[in-house]
Design an enzyme around this catalytic site. Structure first.
Site, mmCIF file in Angstrom:
data_model
loop_
_atom_site.group_PDB
_atom_site.id
_atom_site.type_symbol
_atom_site.label_atom_id
_atom_site.label_comp_id
_atom_site.label_asym_id
_atom_site.label_seq_id
_atom_site.Cartn_x
_atom_site.Cartn_y
_atom_site.Cartn_z
ATOM 1 N N LYS A 265 -6.058 0.288 10.861
ATOM 2 C CA LYS A 265 -5.823 1.304 11.889
ATOM 3 C C LYS A 265 -6.333 0.806 13.242
ATOM 4 O O LYS A 265 -7.293 0.037 13.293
ATOM 5 C CB LYS A 265 -6.594 2.585 11.544
ATOM 6 C CG LYS A 265 -6.010 3.406 10.420
ATOM 7 C CD LYS A 265 -6.814 4.683 10.205
ATOM 8 C CE LYS A 265 -6.249 5.522 9.079
ATOM 9 N NZ LYS A 265 -4.888 6.031 9.312
ATOM 10 N N ARG B 46 -1.675 8.649 -1.122
ATOM 11 C CA ARG B 46 -0.717 8.874 -2.213
ATOM 12 C C ARG B 46 -0.975 7.937 -3.389
ATOM 13 O O ARG B 46 -0.690 8.264 -4.534
ATOM 14 C CB ARG B 46 0.713 8.743 -1.673
ATOM 15 C CG ARG B 46 1.039 7.396 -1.133
ATOM 16 C CD ARG B 46 2.209 7.411 -0.178
ATOM 17 N NE ARG B 46 1.866 7.928 1.138
ATOM 18 C CZ ARG B 46 2.730 8.071 2.140
ATOM 19 N NH1 ARG B 46 3.988 7.733 1.987
ATOM 20 N NH2 ARG B 46 2.332 8.558 3.299
#
Ligand code: BES
Ligand code: MN
Ligand code: ZN
Length: 509
Positions: free
Chosen positions: A274, A348
């Site tokens: 990120k 996920r």
């Protein structure tokens, strides 16, 4: 924060501050009218002068010489016709924050006349709000810059059924404590809040409320073939923990509700690193897990007649030397293979194994919750969480039971198009579906891991788990979402709802 109840008439209460509600329309009524009379019209003056109008959480402080109460805090509740019990959480929370910062230790809170029609829910919200209003965010400061001095809140049941107020106050205390527990976990920085620490905290809670807990370490996760979960953990020096808490409220029933919460104790993005801007907020990436564990605290204390299992796959997402690389293919517990396109879509990857494990444990309904996608913040901002699922009746029921708690969930579609977007050329699935509808392609990915006959919901709380701005009633930072909705859902499924009135909540799923 100590919550008590007392039957005293508001005007006779000996306290640091007496909190009374006013509405933005109509005449003064109930406690506000009684206190206004005792103070020679001082409350009417505050409203007539325009100092406050009575809007929700507007505040005015009046010092009361020669009365058993030292001060009166007038707090707005908005338009009387739009009153809802959950507003009392904001009402009491705003009072506690305002008075707590002004060194008042003991307060008494009067409830509005409307509480007579629903005293349990109203007292519950007032207690919950008082407790959540007392939440401290200064535990790492040597000299805390913002004190929260209120240590005792007395709910006044005058004119109401005292037993109902007592029942509601007890429930609200439990819910408020659970909300603050979730917030405390989320606020704790990731160097302290490791997967091991989260598992230890969950273990303490399980012992305290008398429920079972099983923490799977890496070896056991491997034995369970949780290759997707472990692929996220392998870039970190911190060992992963797969936390499972079980509450048996209805041992003779085969029904089992699974609550699943994303427990990424820090999300760097992994090799798909990120950007640094606001990366510190990724300590909050275990908010779903924190809310799930905290909800189990409340459930263990409230003892609803329902079996509930909480599952929190906890790990860091780090770019260590052993980290998963874009293009790697990993295998989930159910044998499905996943091409990892972007290691930052890690939520996920941990949740899919948790969903498989929930089904292995015999879950008959599943709700997962996660700070899953930045796209959800783009879609709904910080105003609501997204809800998707594989069963419309369950979505409807969840929306109905959560609405009166004050937490907002907005249903979104899971079209087959989103499932198609998650197809990989060389594996069963890939872990990203491009920029369009990022919340829904993530939902479609998770859906592939749930048997279609098992009602399942996914709550994306990326925009609601923590807030940048404080409000009158809530500190900035973690909010405790979805603790209130989880408790309400569990109570409803157990056949003992407290807060909802909507008929849709009774729908059979
Ligand atoms: N934890 C983030 C989602 C997030 C972003 C939560 C901002 C709260 C605020 C999640 O793991 C993530 O990085 N998601 C990616 C998915 C993408 C790579 C498909 C995202 O939303 O950018
Ligand atoms: Mn991520
Ligand atoms: Zn994440």
């Amino acid at each position: 924060m100590q919550i008590r109840t007392a039957q005293d008439a508001p005007g006779t209460v000996r306290t640091g501050a007496l909190v009374v509600p006013v509405f933005s329309d109509g005449e003064l009524s109930g406690p506000a009218k009684a206190i206004d009379t005792a103070l020679d019209g001082a409350i009417a003056d505050v409203l007539a002068s325009g100092e406050i109008k009575g809007k929700l959480c507007e505040l005015a402080l009046i010092h009361a010489k020669g009365q058993p109460f030292q001060r009166v805090l007038v707090v707005g509740l908005g338009e009387s016709a739009k009153f809802e019990p959950s507003m009392l959480a904001r009402y009491a929370g705003a009072a506690v924050r305002y008075l707590g910062r002004r060194n008042v230790a003991e307060i008494a809170v009067a409830l509005p006349p409307q509480a007579a029609s629903n005293p349990i829910a109203c007292a519950s919200f007032a207690a919950e709000g008082a407790i959540s209003g007392s939440f401290e965010t200064t535990s790492y400061q040597e000299k805390p810059d913002k004190r929260m001095a209120v240590t005792s809140t007395t709910l006044l049941s005058h004119g109401l059924d005292p037993a109902a107020v007592e029942t509601g106050a007890n429930r609200g205390t439990i819910v408020g404590d659970a909300v603050n527990l979730a917030r405390r976990f989320a606020l704790t920085p990731a160097n302290d809040m490791t997967p091991t620490h989260l598992a230890n905290e969950a273990t303490k809670i399980a012992k305290e409320v008398g429920i079972a807990i099983d923490v799977l370490d890496e070896a056991r996760a491997r034995a369970e073939k949780m290759g997707s979960f472990l692929s996220v953990a392998q870039g970190s020096a911190q060992p992963p923990k797969f936390i499972v808490m079980t509450y048996k409220g209805d041992p003779s029933s085969k029904e089992l509700l699974a609550l699943v919460g994303k427990g990424i104790t820090f999300d760097t993005g992994g090799i798909s690193l990120k950007p640094p801007d606001r990366m510190e907020e990724m300590k909050y990436d275990m908010s779903g897990g924190a809310g799930t564990i905290a909800a189990m605290y409340a459930i263990g204390k409230l003892k609803p007649k329902l079996n509930v299992v909480a599952i929190v796959p906890a790990t860091e997402n780090m770019p260590g030397g052993k980290a998963t690389k874009p293009g790697d293919i990993v295998t989930a517990m159910n044998g499905k293979t996943i091409e990892v396109i972007n290691t930052d879509a890690e939520g996920r990857l941990v949740l899919c194994d948790a969903l498989c494990y929930a089904q292995k444990l015999g879950a008959t309904k599943i709700v997962d919750t996660a700070t899953l996608t930045g796209a959800c913040v783009i879609a709904l901002g910080h105003a609501a969480s997204a809800v998707v699922g594989n069963n419309d009746a369950f979505i409807e029921q969840f929306v109905a039971v959560s609405k009166p708690t004050g937490e907002r969930y907005w249903p979104m579609p899971l079209y087959d198009d989103y499932t198609s977007a998650m197809k990989s050329d060389i594996a069963d699935l890939k872990n990203t579906g491009g920029r369009p509808a990022g919340t829904l392609t993530a939902g479609a990915f998770l859906k592939a891991f749930v048997d279609e006959k098992t009602p399942w919901l996914h709550l994306d709380i990326a925009g609601t788990a923590y807030l940048d701005n404080e409000s009158a009633w809530q500190a900035k930072g973690p909010t405790g979402t979805p603790v209130r909705a989880f408790v309400s859902l569990v109570e409803t499924l157990a056949g003992s709802p407290v807060v909802h009135t909507n008929g849709a909540a009774k729908a059979t799923v």
